[in-house]
Enzyme design. Structure first.
Site, PDB file in Angstrom:
ATOM      1  CE  LYS A 124      -4.394   1.127   0.135  1.00  0.00           C
ATOM      2  NZ  LYS A 124      -5.550   0.435  -0.456  1.00  0.00           N
ATOM      3  CG  ASP A 164      -7.402   3.418  -0.885  1.00  0.00           C
ATOM      4  OD1 ASP A 164      -8.017   2.350  -0.831  1.00  0.00           O
ATOM      5  OD2 ASP A 164      -7.339   4.192   0.098  1.00  0.00           O
ATOM      6  N   GLY A 235     -20.623   7.644   2.390  1.00  0.00           N
ATOM      7  CA  GLY A 235     -19.739   8.196   1.362  1.00  0.00           C
ATOM      8  C   GLY A 235     -20.423   8.214   0.006  1.00  0.00           C
ATOM      9  CB  ALA A 240     -20.256   4.869  -2.401  1.00  0.00           C
TER      10      ALA A 240
HETATM   11  P1  NAP Z   1     -12.961   8.038  -2.316  1.00  0.00           P
HETATM   12  O1  NAP Z   1     -13.595   7.958  -3.670  1.00  0.00           O
HETATM   13  O2  NAP Z   1     -11.909   9.066  -2.109  1.00  0.00           O
HETATM   14  O3  NAP Z   1     -14.102   8.236  -1.218  1.00  0.00           O
HETATM   15  C1  NAP Z   1     -13.805   8.160   0.178  1.00  0.00           C
HETATM   16  C2  NAP Z   1     -14.715   9.087   0.935  1.00  0.00           C
HETATM   17  O4  NAP Z   1     -14.492   8.908   2.355  1.00  0.00           O
HETATM   18  C3  NAP Z   1     -14.402  10.526   0.632  1.00  0.00           C
HETATM   19  O5  NAP Z   1     -15.639  11.120   0.290  1.00  0.00           O
HETATM   20  C4  NAP Z   1     -13.863  11.086   1.949  1.00  0.00           C
HETATM   21  O6  NAP Z   1     -14.359  12.409   2.144  1.00  0.00           O
HETATM   22  C5  NAP Z   1     -14.471  10.169   2.985  1.00  0.00           C
HETATM   23  N1  NAP Z   1     -13.716  10.181   4.258  1.00  0.00           N
HETATM   24  C6  NAP Z   1     -14.262  10.439   5.444  1.00  0.00           C
HETATM   25  N2  NAP Z   1     -13.348  10.391   6.416  1.00  0.00           N
HETATM   26  C7  NAP Z   1     -12.168  10.104   5.858  1.00  0.00           C
HETATM   27  C8  NAP Z   1     -10.846   9.883   6.389  1.00  0.00           C
HETATM   28  N3  NAP Z   1     -10.530   9.983   7.688  1.00  0.00           N
HETATM   29  N4  NAP Z   1      -9.871   9.522   5.538  1.00  0.00           N
HETATM   30  C9  NAP Z   1     -10.152   9.402   4.231  1.00  0.00           C
HETATM   31  N5  NAP Z   1     -11.382   9.608   3.692  1.00  0.00           N
HETATM   32  C10 NAP Z   1     -12.395   9.949   4.485  1.00  0.00           C
HETATM   33  O7  NAP Z   1     -12.346   6.614  -1.898  1.00  0.00           O
HETATM   34  P2  NAP Z   1     -12.744   5.144  -2.345  1.00  0.00           P
HETATM   35  O8  NAP Z   1     -11.711   4.691  -3.312  1.00  0.00           O
HETATM   36  O9  NAP Z   1     -14.180   5.049  -2.654  1.00  0.00           O
HETATM   37  O10 NAP Z   1     -12.448   4.355  -0.994  1.00  0.00           O
HETATM   38  C11 NAP Z   1     -13.434   4.218   0.043  1.00  0.00           C
HETATM   39  C12 NAP Z   1     -13.047   3.042   0.926  1.00  0.00           C
HETATM   40  O11 NAP Z   1     -13.032   1.839   0.135  1.00  0.00           O
HETATM   41  C13 NAP Z   1     -11.673   3.138   1.565  1.00  0.00           C
HETATM   42  O12 NAP Z   1     -11.694   2.510   2.838  1.00  0.00           O
HETATM   43  C14 NAP Z   1     -10.791   2.325   0.617  1.00  0.00           C
HETATM   44  O13 NAP Z   1      -9.615   1.843   1.244  1.00  0.00           O
HETATM   45  C15 NAP Z   1     -11.759   1.212   0.267  1.00  0.00           C
HETATM   46  N6  NAP Z   1     -11.453   0.490  -0.973  1.00  0.00           N
HETATM   47  C16 NAP Z   1     -11.337   1.134  -2.164  1.00  0.00           C
HETATM   48  C17 NAP Z   1     -11.071   0.413  -3.315  1.00  0.00           C
HETATM   49  C18 NAP Z   1     -11.020   1.070  -4.673  1.00  0.00           C
HETATM   50  O14 NAP Z   1     -11.043   0.338  -5.660  1.00  0.00           O
HETATM   51  N7  NAP Z   1     -10.992   2.382  -4.771  1.00  0.00           N
HETATM   52  C19 NAP Z   1     -10.894  -0.982  -3.249  1.00  0.00           C
HETATM   53  C20 NAP Z   1     -11.026  -1.635  -2.030  1.00  0.00           C
HETATM   54  C21 NAP Z   1     -11.317  -0.880  -0.894  1.00  0.00           C
HETATM   55  P3  NAP Z   1     -13.551  13.499   3.033  1.00  0.00           P
HETATM   56  O15 NAP Z   1     -12.131  13.456   2.622  1.00  0.00           O
HETATM   57  O16 NAP Z   1     -14.215  14.770   2.670  1.00  0.00           O
HETATM   58  O17 NAP Z   1     -13.766  13.175   4.444  1.00  0.00           O
END
Ligand code: NAP
Length: 444
Positions: A124, A164, A235, A240
């Site tokens: 990571k 991520d 989120g 999502a």
């Molecule tokens: P993303 O599009 O950036 O969305 C994440 C959301 O979480 C943002 O709106 C962010 O808004 C919010 N958030 C609230 N508190 C946070 C904090 N303390 N740290 C970081 N963000 C925060 O990210 P994503 O890729 O959808 O990922 C969401 C989750 O799924 C994460 O746990 C990630 O590790 C997991 N995931 C993602 C993938 C992938 O393919 N992208 C795969 C497996 C797992 P604010 O910054 O405004 O708070």
């Protein structure tokens, strides 16, 4: 294995790394019984070797903003374990990024990747850079500066980063462009690429789609139909929206989404053009959700999380520890039947304890959200073979992989009373694969 002693040693060596210690503790506790059935693991000190990353790179990233001012961020890559394949795991750009968070994510990634059945190790990385509020040109300059350091440590058979939080298609493309220029090669060194230069169909929605395939299996196994079930999502980021689309396709109704300003409750369901609207809004409004309420006549609840809404299924989709004990109590009181983490480590340990105590179906992130990295693995395969599969081919493989992950959880997580402890099942299945590979390869 003496878990208390091992945790104490880690706490002394890595004080304050709460998320990392939380993730390690959860895995060690759930694998303890199986581990003790294998004296050869103890002799080879598999647990002690597995809990420390192989290596960590950290570097500074100087770049110039639109005003001409020099900015400096920190960058990291944690290469945790490559016993079963090249290091693989996303890059997170968020101001909260630190080594504890990246080590927890890298550690989880080892077991998640093992569960996918594909040959991928765990890693990571990321930076404390905040892409929100930055111009496109600033994001490009930052991504290029980040890759100027990172490219030395990665490669298509060595370490393959992806997206991520804060890293989507745009950021991956900027980083890929810089890597290609520096390395003078077009390879599958990053996944989540655009379709025009080696990306895979279905990758953008794969984490959400895979999450819903897994939830579907959980419900089916319990004899429950997903049709007409209400779902709370948190989120509205990379994962999502795919979850919302697939939930709707399967006949369920998503009634909440959330952002840094609060959450939306839409009893009519969040689907179709409403999802399109949110994706457009997200690109310009830094994840806030309030405008949705006005546009579609829904309820906006400021500065609260969606777990207070009465629903059948709760799916954390934002970040770690976003659902705590009080939230879990409320969900249980309101009759929730299934909680599945699409975010990594979305629930606190206290919340998980409550779900297990009340025999609520609980799916841990490393199983539920593994569809994202699995499809990244499929992207690597397509890149290595210099071919592209159709959306239907990728989706079918994703479906098969999620089904296989569910089977592994059943195999290792079934308790005497028939309750499926998915956390134990996922941890034991993922661990056994990696531990056997480490054992076979000797002490290295
Ligand atoms: P993303 O599009 O950036 O969305 C994440 C959301 O979480 C943002 O709106 C962010 O808004 C919010 N958030 C609230 N508190 C946070 C904090 N303390 N740290 C970081 N963000 C925060 O990210 P994503 O890729 O959808 O990922 C969401 C989750 O799924 C994460 O746990 C990630 O590790 C997991 N995931 C993602 C993938 C992938 O393919 N992208 C795969 C497996 C797992 P604010 O910054 O405004 O708070």
């Amino acid at each position: 294995m003496n878990i208390d002693k091992l945790i104490q040693q880690l706490e002394a060596k890595h004080p304050g790394e709460y998320e990392y210690l939380q993730a390690v503790k959860e895995v060690l506790i759930t694998i303890e019984a199986e581990y003790n059935n294998h004296p050869e693991f103890e002799k080879a000190k598999i647990a002690e070797r597995l809990v420390e990353p192989d290596r960590i790179f950290s570097f500074k990233i100087p770049w110039v903003d639109d005003r001409g001012d020099v900015q400096i961020n920190l960058g990291y890559r944690v290469q945790f374990n490559n016993a079963i394949g090249p290091y693989k795991g996303g890059l997170r750009f968020h101001p909260s990024v630190n080594l504890s968070i990246l080590k927890f994510l890298g550690f989880e990634q080892i077991f998640k990747n093992a569960l996918t059945t594909l040959p991928m190790g765990g890693g990571k990385g990321g930076s404390d850079f905040n892409p929100k509020g930055k111009s496109d040109a600033e994001v490009m300059r930052f991504c290029q500066a980040f890759m100027l350091e990172l490219w030395k440590y990665i490669g298509p058979d060595t370490d393959v980063p992806a997206g991520d939080i804060g890293v989507g298609g745009r950021e991956v493309a900027y980083m890929y462009g810089m890597y290609r220029k520096l390395a003078r090669e077009n390879t599958g060194v990053l996944t989540g690429k655009n379709l025009e230069f080696g990306g895979s169909l279905i990758r953008p929605e794969a984490t959400g789609f895979g999450g819903l395939y897994f939830v579907h299996h959980m419900l089916e196994n319990a004899g429950v139909d997903i049709k007409d079930k209400t779902i709370a999502l948190s989120g509205f980021g990379n994962v999502a929206w795919g979850a919302a689309i697939k939930a709707t396709e399967l006949g369920a109704k998503v009634v909440t989404i959330s952002g840094p300003d609060g959450y939306i409750y839409d009893a009519a369901g969040i689907s179709g053009e409403k999802i399109e609207y949110m994706l457009d809004l997200r690109a310009t409004c830094n994840d806030i959700v309030e405008p949705y309420a006005e546009k579609f006549g829904a309820v906006f609840v400021p500065n609260r999380r969606p777990w207070e809404v009465k629903v059948d299924i709760a799916l954390p989709c934002a970040t770690q520890n976003e659902l705590n004990e009080a939230d879990a109590e409320l969900l249980i009181k309101n009759g929730v039947i299934c909680v599945a983490e699409i975010s990594n480590m979305g629930c606190t340990p206290e919340a998980i304890d409550l779900f297990l105590k009340h025999k609520i179906m609980y799916g841990p992130g490393k199983a539920v959200n593994a569809g994202g990295v699995a499809t990244s693995g499929l992207e690597m395969t397509q890149n290595a073979m210099h071919i592209s599969w159709t959306a239907a081919e990728v989706d079918e493989k994703l479906h098969q992989i999620m089904s296989e992950i569910h089977n592994q959880c059943l195999r290792y997580g079934k308790e005497a009373d028939g309750y499926i402890n998915y956390m134990k099942g996922a941890n034991v299945a993922g661990f056994l694969k990696v531990a056997k590979a480490m054992l076979a390869q000797g002490v290295i």
